[in-house]
Design a protein around this motif. Structure first.
Motif, PDB file in Angstrom:
ATOM      1  N   GLN A 174     -84.336-117.811 -21.702  1.00  0.00           N
ATOM      2  CA  GLN A 174     -82.864-116.856 -21.128  1.00  0.00           C
ATOM      3  C   GLN A 174     -82.509-115.107 -21.296  1.00  0.00           C
ATOM      4  O   GLN A 174     -83.920-114.798 -21.591  1.00  0.00           O
ATOM      5  CB  GLN A 174     -81.822-117.265 -22.239  1.00  0.00           C
ATOM      6  CG  GLN A 174     -80.241-117.119 -21.625  1.00  0.00           C
ATOM      7  CD  GLN A 174     -79.220-117.908 -22.940  1.00  0.00           C
ATOM      8  OE1 GLN A 174     -80.043-118.280 -23.869  1.00  0.00           O
ATOM      9  NE2 GLN A 174     -78.323-117.122 -22.736  1.00  0.00           N
ATOM     10  N   VAL A 175     -82.748-114.811 -19.960  1.00  0.00           N
ATOM     11  CA  VAL A 175     -82.778-113.588 -20.086  1.00  0.00           C
ATOM     12  C   VAL A 175     -80.736-113.367 -20.315  1.00  0.00           C
ATOM     13  O   VAL A 175     -80.042-113.321 -19.879  1.00  0.00           O
ATOM     14  CB  VAL A 175     -82.817-113.626 -17.694  1.00  0.00           C
ATOM     15  CG1 VAL A 175     -82.653-111.645 -18.133  1.00  0.00           C
ATOM     16  CG2 VAL A 175     -83.901-114.018 -18.013  1.00  0.00           C
ATOM     17  N   ARG A 176     -81.142-111.981 -20.606  1.00  0.00           N
ATOM     18  CA  ARG A 176     -79.656-111.096 -20.212  1.00  0.00           C
ATOM     19  C   ARG A 176     -80.143-109.231 -20.077  1.00  0.00           C
ATOM     20  O   ARG A 176     -81.568-109.210 -20.682  1.00  0.00           O
ATOM     21  CB  ARG A 176     -79.139-111.426 -21.929  1.00  0.00           C
ATOM     22  CG  ARG A 176     -77.953-110.149 -21.895  1.00  0.00           C
ATOM     23  CD  ARG A 176     -77.657-110.663 -23.816  1.00  0.00           C
ATOM     24  NE  ARG A 176     -76.032-110.696 -23.264  1.00  0.00           N
ATOM     25  CZ  ARG A 176     -75.349-109.338 -24.542  1.00  0.00           C
ATOM     26  NH1 ARG A 176     -75.582-108.705 -25.759  1.00  0.00           N
ATOM     27  NH2 ARG A 176     -74.187-109.011 -24.515  1.00  0.00           N
TER      28      ARG A 176
ATOM     29  N   LYS B 259     -83.383-108.258 -21.384  1.00  0.00           N
ATOM     30  CA  LYS B 259     -84.207-108.965 -22.363  1.00  0.00           C
ATOM     31  C   LYS B 259     -84.780-110.214 -22.224  1.00  0.00           C
ATOM     32  O   LYS B 259     -83.427-111.278 -21.323  1.00  0.00           O
ATOM     33  CB  LYS B 259     -83.508-108.498 -24.177  1.00  0.00           C
ATOM     34  CG  LYS B 259     -83.467-107.417 -23.625  1.00  0.00           C
ATOM     35  CD  LYS B 259     -83.233-106.650 -25.810  1.00  0.00           C
ATOM     36  CE  LYS B 259     -83.356-104.807 -26.185  1.00  0.00           C
ATOM     37  NZ  LYS B 259     -82.894-104.918 -26.930  1.00  0.00           N
ATOM     38  N   VAL B 260     -85.491-110.956 -23.058  1.00  0.00           N
ATOM     39  CA  VAL B 260     -85.957-112.189 -22.405  1.00  0.00           C
ATOM     40  C   VAL B 260     -86.648-113.419 -23.493  1.00  0.00           C
ATOM     41  O   VAL B 260     -87.576-112.514 -24.806  1.00  0.00           O
ATOM     42  CB  VAL B 260     -86.392-112.529 -21.059  1.00  0.00           C
ATOM     43  CG1 VAL B 260     -87.178-113.539 -20.496  1.00  0.00           C
ATOM     44  CG2 VAL B 260     -86.704-111.441 -20.130  1.00  0.00           C
ATOM     45  N   ASP B 261     -86.200-114.227 -24.104  1.00  0.00           N
ATOM     46  CA  ASP B 261     -86.306-115.060 -24.776  1.00  0.00           C
ATOM     47  C   ASP B 261     -87.162-115.445 -24.743  1.00  0.00           C
ATOM     48  O   ASP B 261     -87.782-116.322 -23.292  1.00  0.00           O
ATOM     49  CB  ASP B 261     -85.094-115.822 -25.445  1.00  0.00           C
ATOM     50  CG  ASP B 261     -85.192-116.308 -26.458  1.00  0.00           C
ATOM     51  OD1 ASP B 261     -84.650-116.229 -27.723  1.00  0.00           O
ATOM     52  OD2 ASP B 261     -86.580-117.392 -26.767  1.00  0.00           O
ATOM     53  N   PRO B 262     -88.474-114.919 -25.389  1.00  0.00           N
ATOM     54  CA  PRO B 262     -89.724-115.446 -24.888  1.00  0.00           C
ATOM     55  C   PRO B 262     -89.269-117.096 -25.066  1.00  0.00           C
ATOM     56  O   PRO B 262     -90.952-118.003 -25.098  1.00  0.00           O
ATOM     57  CB  PRO B 262     -90.618-114.971 -26.467  1.00  0.00           C
ATOM     58  CG  PRO B 262     -89.811-114.512 -27.543  1.00  0.00           C
ATOM     59  CD  PRO B 262     -88.974-114.389 -26.800  1.00  0.00           C
ATOM     60  N   ASP B 263     -88.765-117.828 -26.342  1.00  0.00           N
ATOM     61  CA  ASP B 263     -88.978-119.314 -26.177  1.00  0.00           C
ATOM     62  C   ASP B 263     -88.823-120.393 -25.071  1.00  0.00           C
ATOM     63  O   ASP B 263     -89.233-121.156 -24.565  1.00  0.00           O
ATOM     64  CB  ASP B 263     -88.925-119.725 -27.163  1.00  0.00           C
ATOM     65  CG  ASP B 263     -89.914-119.405 -28.781  1.00  0.00           C
ATOM     66  OD1 ASP B 263     -91.378-118.985 -28.472  1.00  0.00           O
ATOM     67  OD2 ASP B 263     -89.352-119.098 -29.963  1.00  0.00           O
ATOM     68  N   PHE B 264     -87.511-119.770 -24.462  1.00  0.00           N
ATOM     69  CA  PHE B 264     -86.460-120.187 -23.949  1.00  0.00           C
ATOM     70  C   PHE B 264     -86.455-119.751 -22.379  1.00  0.00           C
ATOM     71  O   PHE B 264     -85.645-120.298 -22.044  1.00  0.00           O
ATOM     72  CB  PHE B 264     -84.899-120.174 -24.408  1.00  0.00           C
ATOM     73  CG  PHE B 264     -85.189-120.623 -26.054  1.00  0.00           C
ATOM     74  CD1 PHE B 264     -85.137-121.438 -26.601  1.00  0.00           C
ATOM     75  CD2 PHE B 264     -84.428-119.478 -26.893  1.00  0.00           C
ATOM     76  CE1 PHE B 264     -85.353-121.700 -27.673  1.00  0.00           C
ATOM     77  CE2 PHE B 264     -84.072-119.844 -28.300  1.00  0.00           C
ATOM     78  CZ  PHE B 264     -84.859-120.902 -28.668  1.00  0.00           C
TER      79      PHE B 264
ATOM     80  N   MET C 168     -87.197-109.795 -29.067  1.00  0.00           N
ATOM     81  CA  MET C 168     -86.678-110.311 -27.765  1.00  0.00           C
ATOM     82  C   MET C 168     -87.508-109.290 -26.648  1.00  0.00           C
ATOM     83  O   MET C 168     -88.662-108.232 -26.762  1.00  0.00           O
ATOM     84  CB  MET C 168     -85.156-109.989 -27.456  1.00  0.00           C
ATOM     85  CG  MET C 168     -84.597-111.079 -27.619  1.00  0.00           C
ATOM     86  SD  MET C 168     -84.407-112.843 -27.341  1.00  0.00           S
ATOM     87  CE  MET C 168     -83.354-113.400 -28.262  1.00  0.00           C
TER      88      MET C 168
END
Lengths: 755, 352
Positions: free
Chosen positions: A626-628, A619-624, A438
């Protein structure tokens, strides 16, 4: 409110002063056992249920309502429309004072926003009332609505927020921009956000001749009482409002709203007690909201990373029928030093419910834009964002030149940065990953909120059994007033908490002012403090004049109150208990009164604010995309802390709202109809537990001799400021994508990363 | 709320009779139906409460190795059933990615299959919706539609089916047992839901009175247990419907894919099985390149139905990640955030 049972657990035995103790909520047991009465829990004999019908168009007229069909439904008692509702003494469209917002109380057939009440069905059961509403089947004469920022000509409003100038400034911004080595210009957009406290607005209204009993959650007992009196043409003292508990207020329950007035009208119409509870989907209209903004920030920076100019312009929405302009630009007047600052606002009139006060109105929306822009400027200068903020630290309030009454912001930065581990942050974005691949980013923001006070009153009693009582019509919105104000009350009388009967939450008690502007603890607390002081002084006068008292004649030395006794100052051997003084004087009690208000001298000489710093990791998903959020650390300096447990909880709540602001919260408006299409808690997203990371909140000690005698600044709203920007900046640091439309969406991140 | 008759039949035959009347609706946990009734979105005349029907709440291993799950089994009970979850971990992960713990404890498997779309215009009675009222028009087409369908939609309707469970069931060739006026029949899950065409109000192949009594998972689908993952991308970490989700299941032998199963959620009016993409994976080496080819095939017919073009590329990436996770192996314990992009990938994997 003697019917409220408070905890008497050993946790409340104090050691030394009550103030500063992290007591648990005294109303905690009552709340978790369901014994704490909220307004909608009340059920007087003969009570009927009222349900509002609300408009599905946002501009036009109601042409027809099938009141026959609704009235014929079994259980329906009455249908109240603009044609038959009982009269009001004052037109709800009349602006009787600047804080009397225009209400929709069925005064005519006009519709000016979607979700506006157009009728009320009153029935024996809630189900029958709901079905009556369905059967009304309204016909409209719709007109074209304006529902987006671009759909109206902007104008400069006379005031913004609660009466601030729309434009302010110092220095020459054009010159500052011309002198700058680097210039940042960026436009940020914040969406409409709607109040959605767990407890929706609700009322149980009971008329008794021209006397009125009301159970409703309010942040302003006396203001509500006054507004009801004005609308219904009855004396304020004939109105009794009980509001011991609110399931959240956040600014939406400060001023009387249309639905509450409709509940009172319904009770008048049917001459029976009536309960009206706003449905969740009906929260998105007549109950105020945070208006949308488009904010343009221009920053100039010199070769050393110092600001040469700050220009902050806000375009905000207001309604077609009233004025509340989100004062977003004003955050730029106080936080960062700059020789030239210009803040300005424009507004557009849309067919929406009137925007209003929503936790940190202006500060929250302005903060996410300013903190983002500051972050952009820091990167442009190749500077660490904290170093950049320290380089632009305001030693005096930039726009006024006034010193700060106290400002432990450097300590906030230092403590939070250390706790967070900020020193290890790489300058470049898109340069950290975790073990799961991530993207990781770190961001920060500065938190600031003004320290406000209003006028408030309290009464204190010392009784001949040695106990005390403090009475004040204060408001517990969940923040812990039942506990924190009782701590101040006990200290004001120099008694144990358990010996102090604290009565609150009812309009027949002294007016505590409005619970808003993060000023309630200071306002109510100072009134209590002075009432206690007054009661002690009266008790002391009794003793000093009584030849039988050990304190007799000690007038010049003075007396001190401690543990239910008065002592001669400097002579511990000469003391007497409250009970003995009163009994010998043949008095059952002495009464003290106290009034609090903001100190105009302090306001004139100082800039009064609470400060803080918030650091966030995402944290950010590199493909999607989506953030957390994975970590948040905040440090806040807000003067004297009455109850650190309650304060920490409030600050956490604010930080979570900041998270919500950055990533989740927005009302989705249908661009054609103006209806809000996500008017429920499944689709109007706020963070759920899985979105809320481990959080830390550091309380930085701060003494302020100027704000008020207790040194209280207030913490209700500051937590949301700084936090939202910290998360936005962390998303940029993780991804390299600077998203300026909030909330930050996965498609915005993915789209920006591909460009 | 509209007045309605409440019927509590004692057996399935009585239920079907009661449920065959026009305007009748079966009530399971009501986690969707009651909300729809409160919002005036559906207005049934008769509620047939099936929650007390006997013998519909069992989870059984059948002699032929199939698993049979009664329609009234609760989502949570199925997800945490050790034997079932070991054989069909894709179903368990999909279930646990959905809704909230409270809803999963109440919601039934049969009801999950028949939950309605989350299209905002369907939920708003003031909006035109061909699903709610045939021929009324569709306000989603020109409206707020960034979450809407990218596959199989029509100009009459672009709504999506919101179920997570159905995506896993579609991937694993589940069969739905339906009992109706003419007796009991099996309907493959992939044939249960219909695409909108010009009759978006007809959402399933069920006739009035048809009652879902059970679902069956075939024994051969347990062969995917070692390599099966559900991935659900959404706008908050929990308690949100999918923007796009995918179930991926692989059978890998000697470093090559023997069988593959792929289904997508939140992209169409039904759980979207990607058969051609599965075929392309058979015999392939389980690597990113093969998965990207499969994803391209799965989305080859996709097109935006509004402001949702981003979902096409998102769906490709979701398929690739789901397949990569499946290839890496099913975790031996359910991850802390089932189905989430943020479910930890580190840690022990099962069987590998």
């Amino acid at each position: 409110m003697s019917d409220i049972q408070m905890n008497t657990a050993p946790a409340h035995r104090r050691h030394g002063s009550n103030i500063g103790q992290p007591l648990t909520r005294r109303d905690g047991v009552a709340k978790v056992t369901g014994a704490a009465p909220y307004a909608a829990d009340r059920h007087p004999d003969g009570m009927l249920h009222a349900v509002m019908a609300v408009s599905t168009i946002s501009h036009g007229r109601v042409v027809e309502l099938d009141t026959d069909a609704a009235s014929a439904h079994p259980g329906v008692v009455a249908v109240m429309t603009s044609e038959n509702r009982p009269p009001l003494a004052v037109d709800p469209d009349e602006k009787t004072n600047p804080f009397a917002f225009r209400l929709d109380a069925l005064q005519n057939d006009g519709v000016r926003y979607a979700g506006q009440p157009i009728a009320v069905v009153i029935a024996e059961t809630i189900e029958a009332a709901n079905e009556g509403v369905s059967l009304l089947n309204p016909c409209y004469a719709p007109e074209h609505p304006r529902v987006a920022l671009d759909q109206d000509d902007a104008f400069v409003p006379p005031v913004v927020g609660p009466g601030m100038p729309a434009e302010a400034g110092i220095g020459d911004v054009d010159k500052g921009m011309a002198d700058a080595v680097r210039r940042i210009e960026a436009v940020y957009e914040t969406p409409p956000q709607y109040h959605n406290a767990m407890e929706p607005h609700s009322i149980v209204a009971t008329w008794d001749g021209d006397r009125l009993n009301v159970d409703t959650p309010t942040q302003g007992l006396a203001l509500s009482q006054g507004r009801i009196a004005e609308l219904f043409g009855i004396a304020p003292e004939n109105i009794h409002i009980r509001s011991p508990f609110l399931g959240g207020g956040f600014g939406s329950k400060g001023l009387l709203s249309g639905p509450i007035a409709l509940g009172i009208l319904a009770a008048k119409m049917v001459e029976r007690p009536v309960k009206l509870v706003v449905r969740r989907d009906q929260m998105f209209g007549p109950l105020s909201h945070r208006g949308a903004t488009r904010q343009t920030l221009r920053l100039g920076v010199d070769g050393e990373g110092r600001l040469t100019a700050v220009s902050h312009h806000t375009l905000a929405t207001t309604s077609v029928h009233d004025d509340f302009v989100e004062p977003s630009s004003n955050v730029s007047q106080t936080i960062y030093a700059s020789p030239a600052i210009a803040t300005s606002h424009e507004a557009v009139r849309l067919h929406i419910g009137t925007p209003g006060f929503m936790r940190a109105p202006g500060e929250a929306s302005g903060s996410i834009a300013l903190e983002s822009a500051i972050d952009e400027a820091a990167y442009a200068c190749g500077m660490d964002p904290l170093a950049f903020r320290l380089a632009n630290y305001a030693e005096v309030e930039p726009i006024s030149g006034k010193p700060f009454s106290s400002k432990a912001l450097r300590e906030c930065y230092a403590q939070a940065a250390r706790k967070f581990g900020w020193a290890d942050r790489p300058l470049e974005p898109h340069s950290m990953r975790d073990a799961d691949g991530m993207l990781v980013g770190w961001g920060m923001g500065t938190a600031l909120f003004p320290a406000m006070m209003f006028e408030g009153h309290a009464r204190a009693l010392i009784r001949d059994d040695g106990t005390g009582a403090v009475e004040i019509g204060a408001h517990d919105m969940g923040q812990g007033a039942w506990t924190a104000l009782a701590q101040i009350a006990a200290d004001s009388l120099a008694l144990d908490l358990d010996s102090t009967d604290f009565r609150s939450g009812s309009s027949d008690l002294p007016d505590a002012g409005i619970a808003g502007g993060s000023g309630h603890t200071a306002t109510a607390g100072m009134a209590i403090h002075k009432a206690g002081e007054d009661a002690i002084a009266k008790l002391a006068a009794l003793a000093l004049a009584d030849q039988a008292s050990p304190l007799y004649g000690a007038g010049n030395a003075g007396v001190e109150a401690r543990d239910g006794h008065l002592f001669v100052s400097g002579d511990e051997g000469r003391s007497e208990s409250y009970a003995d003084i009163l009994r010998r004087a043949g008095k059952q009690q002495v009464e003290g009164n106290g009034t609090s208000a903001a100190n105009p001298d302090a306001q004139e000489q100082y800039s009064l604010n609470a400060h803080g710093a918030v650091f966030a990791e995402v944290k950010v998903d590199p493909d999607f995309g989506q953030v957390r959020v994975s970590r948040m650390v905040g440090a806040f300096a807000a003067g004297r802390i009455i109850n650190p447990r309650m304060v920490e909880s409030q600050l956490f709540g604010g930080m979570i709202w900041g998270l919500s602001f950055a990533l989740h919260e927005q009302a989705v408006t249908d661009r054609r109809t103006g209806r809000i299409m996500n008017a429920d808690l499944a689709e109007y997203h706020v963070p759920v537990n899985a979105d809320v990371p481990p959080m830390e909140c550091l309380l930085v000690p701060e003494e302020d001799a100027h704000v008020n005698a207790l040194g209280i600044k207030g913490v209700g709203e500051i937590g949301i400021t700084g936090s939202a920007g910290a998360i936005a900046n962390a998303v940029w640091h993780a991804t390299g994508a600077r998203i300026r439309n909030f909330p930050i969406s996965m498609d915005a991140i993915s789209g920006a990363r591909e460009r | 709320m509209k007045r309605f008759d409440y019927v509590r039949p004692a057996n399935i035959a009585d239920a079907i009779e009661a449920g065959s009347a026009p305007g009748a609706a079966y009530l399971g946990a009501g986690t969707n139906l009651i909300d729809l009734m409160k919002g005036d979105v559906v207005r049934p005349d008769r509620i047939v409460d099936i929650t007390r029907l006997p013998q519909l709440d069992a989870i059984e291993a059948l002699p032929d190795g199939d698993f049979r799950v009664g329609a009234l089994v609760r989502n949570a009970d199925l997800a945490y059933h050790p034997d079932f979850a070991a054989k069909f971990p894709l179903v368990a992960e999909a279930l646990l990615s959905g809704a909230s713990a409270q809803l999963r404890n109440a919601a039934t498997i049969g009801g999950n299959l028949l939950q309605r779309t989350r299209c905002r215009y369907f939920y708003d009675p003031a909006s035109a919706c061909n699903k709610r009222e045939s021929g009324a028009g569709c306000d989603a087409i020109e409206g707020e539609n960034r979450t809407h369908a990218i596959l199989g939609w029509s100009k009459e309707c672009t709504a999506t089916h919101p179920s997570d469970l159905c995506v896993a069931l579609a991937a694993l060739d589940a069969v739905v047992e339906v009992e109706g006026a003419s007796g009991r029949r099996d309907v493959p899950l992939v044939d249960l839901h219909r695409l909108p065409g010009d009759t978006p109000d007809r959402e399933t192949d069920l006739a009035p009175g048809d009652l879902i009594v059970a679902i069956r998972l075939p024994a051969q689908s347990a062969g995917f247990a070692r390599h099966a993952r559900y991935l659900k991308i959404r706008e908050r970490t929990s308690y949100a419907f999918a923007m796009v989700s995918a179930g991926a299941a692989l059978e890998i032998e000697n470093g090559a894919i023997r069988r593959a199963r792929i289904a997508l959620g939140a992209v169409a009016a039904k759980p979207w099985r990607a058969v051609a993409a599965e075929a392309a994976l058979e015999g392939a080496t389980p690597d990113t390149a093969a998965f990207e080819r499969a994803a391209d095939i799965a989305l080859s017919d996709a097109r935006a139905s509004g402001d949702n073009a981003f979902k096409i590329d998102l769906a490709r990436r979701v398929i690739v990640r789901a397949l990569l996770r499946a290839a890496a192996g099913t975790p031996n314990r359910m991850p802390a955030l089932p189905g989430s992009a943020f479910a930890p990938t580190a840690g022990e994997l099962d069987h590998v």
